[in-house]
Scaffold this active site. Sequence first.
Site, PDB file in Angstrom:
ATOM      1  N   MET A  90       0.813  -1.217   0.000  1.00  0.00           N
ATOM      2  CA  MET A  90       0.000   0.000   0.000  1.00  0.00           C
ATOM      3  C   MET A  90       0.853   1.276   0.000  1.00  0.00           C
ATOM      4  SD  MET A  90      -2.895  -0.882  -0.761  1.00  0.00           S
ATOM      5  CE  MET A  90      -3.433   0.817  -0.911  1.00  0.00           C
ATOM      6  N   ASP A  91       2.149   1.152   0.149  1.00  0.00           N
ATOM      7  CA  ASP A  91       2.990   2.305  -0.148  1.00  0.00           C
ATOM      8  C   ASP A  91       3.030   2.514  -1.656  1.00  0.00           C
ATOM      9  OD1 ASP A  91       3.482   2.842   2.456  1.00  0.00           O
ATOM     10  OD2 ASP A  91       5.634   2.484   2.390  1.00  0.00           O
TER      11      ASP A  91
END
Lengths: 415, 421
Positions: free
Chosen positions: B182-183
């Site tokens: 999710m980065d």
Amino acid sequence: MAGFLSHVKVLELGDEKGEFCGKLFAGAGADVIKVEPPGGSSTRSIGPFYHDEPHPERSLYFWHFNFGKRGVTLDINAAEGRELLRGLLAQTTVVIDSLPLDTMENLGFDWEALQKLNPGLVYVRITPFGRSGPWRDYKANDLIHMALGGEMMHCGYDPRPDLTYDTPPISPQMWHSYHIAGNQAFIAALGALFARGKTGCGDYIDLPIHQAISCCTEHDVECFLFTGRPYLRLTGRHARPEPDAPTQYKTKDGRYHCIIANPFAGGFEAIVELLTRKGFADDLGSDKYKDPESRRNREFHHHFYAQVGKCVAASNLEETWHEAQDLGIPWVPVRKPEENLDDPQWRTRQTFGEVEHPELGRSFTYPRSPMLSEECPWRTGPRAPLIGEHNEAVFGGILGKGAAELKRLRECGVI
Amino acid sequence: MRPLEGVRIADLSWLMAGAGGLKLMSALGAEVIRIEYQGRMDWLRFHAQTPIPYRQPDRAPLNPQSPNRSGYFNAINAGKYGISLNVKHPEGRKLFLRLVAISDIVVESFTAETMDKLGLGYEVLKSVKPDIIYYQQPGWGKKGPYVKYASYGPIAQGVSGLTEQSGLPEPHPPAGWGFSYMDWSGAYYCAIGMLLALNYKQATGKGQYIDGSQIEPAIYMTGTAILDYLANGRHWQRTGNRSPYRPAAPHGAYRCAGPGADRWIAIAVTNEDEWRALVREMGNPGWASEVKFATMAARIANHDELDRLMEAWTREQDGYAIQERLQKAGVPAGVCQRAQDRLELDPQLKHLNWMITLPHSEVGPWPHRDIAWHFANLQSDQGGPTRRSAPCYGEDNDYVYGELLKLTKAEQERLRQAGVI
């Protein structure tokens, strides 16, 4: 108020490789026409199904990935079908093509021909491995892509003490290959659309899924280039060259919490405060650990993480974490997707929304928006198209075919 | 021509979920001006893959105290300009607003209320540039009761459902992702938000404010499981490497011979043609003709045993040899590749030119992963408008303060001494 892309028309050809990219266009307000073969797209056979009854109109996968699109059926291999396709290609802004290799070229729609037909066209070509190269014809699905792209070798369970594994690398599944490719294809397409707005010229974008995934891993490539060291798979946390402290702890009700607990940074005092409140601080608050240097050893780590673990073991899934977050500690319950539906944060932000399914006489809650914009709200409907639902609106309304003509085309299986 | 030529971005983002999005914007040709100040430089400048360059042992050792040597930082910030600017200083704030006045986008990934506290909220930005696009991406979003909550990649994955969805079935715990997916996805949505707003502004002339978050895009990707719960009352259950919703068997990762006894090949059989081809390539073993493996449904019902028999076949063989052989026969198969494999053994990535070399002012020329899209006409690559790797700290002060903001050398020197730049 209008969608970001309400001025953009998209034609989507292909299968699950391109559906997420099309979903993003539709969500952002574009008019997306999904072209399916007569009888419906192969992706309508992907489960799960409404009431577990396999049926092309009941695929929940299809509902989710095709939310907000319009749908037509068209046999693009039939001569008349090809002409209808030509008509659609001439009037669209964007094409998303994830058809098998060479399909469009063999129909006479190579890039040169398409540019003549529609000079401003932005053409997004999503292929498994690229349009040329030694693996061009390799077959893949989500699992194979996650393996070759490098994701799987990051993901799995802690090794044994001798650093060998008794568990395989794990793929997160759930079509993330196509999420990863779809996101990157969408970014490139939005760039090309912006350029088109200035020059009037379109462009052809090649997006190999394999390369998109290989670029999406975090820093395994940089680590190897700088240190030559491979990564270990570690349960629920970042792969890295050496095992490190756990981030996932089991709760009283048999679930997990994920906690980024750093015993060096400012967060240490906050965690000790929480553990003290909960009665699990032991001696962590004592003066002997005031100096951060006193916490830089394996024994302390073991002690510290064991106390965090005890605190979680005394909590249920939805307990303790708000209190931790209020103290500034990155701490969350490891939820199942459906457990976010009632969260006040997402309710306030309208992350989820009701979508009507009139033929079923009810609505379903969908995750509808990945970000919040008051100026350009994300699309609120309609649900995914039924098979051929918009044949009349599109072939009649856009291409000017009359009712009799449509009837004939339907009868001879072109639409 | 680069797609975003002429677009200027005042960039206060850092770490990965924000800064990664700006790397994509610079690859598309935007002039990204990354703003940092020495008191609180990007954490990644000092961590994450900073040791000795492995490939170039003859090169002079890097200064271990330097903020410019992190492999990961340099990868995420390629193609950007970099300036030093203390926006907390009253004069620094004014300078920042002068930069905003000549920019198209302001972007940051601080905690949600930081910009308001600095006196740099949307209304203030709009007062110096009426059609400014302001994209904000705190972990949980700005609107909502969790405005002060913290998030990192694993936190976003944990709460959204992505972690729980990945891994072997109970009683195994969730395996999660093995990195901050999710980065990266946060970075994609950071870029998507800015690009959507740019296209909208091009069509309407209007700027806007977008309240992004790192977690919502993760939730956006879990819709099928949510619908399964709502339609069928089914709670999510992990399936390991087995196909969750589309019948397929065998479908998994199988051990083969190779480095560190940790070489695996993924094989996915999705129909009877592929099954027959696989059986043929395995040399028609007797077990494969048993009734319990005769149909897809039967193979799924006996998947545990099928996996053991498959692995007995794969485990003494070279993974790439199996891959080549099965792919030739039309069976989806692929080695679980590590970074070294993708860099040294993968002929397809090589064919696609996935690595490019960019100069770095301190580290020298260094390989970078290029972006994955290939335009036919437009120009786009990870070198961006700077044609180089990440900026060293304050590397482009002369360009930004001198050329863009027209400050004299003397003024710049005074600001430096006053702790503003």
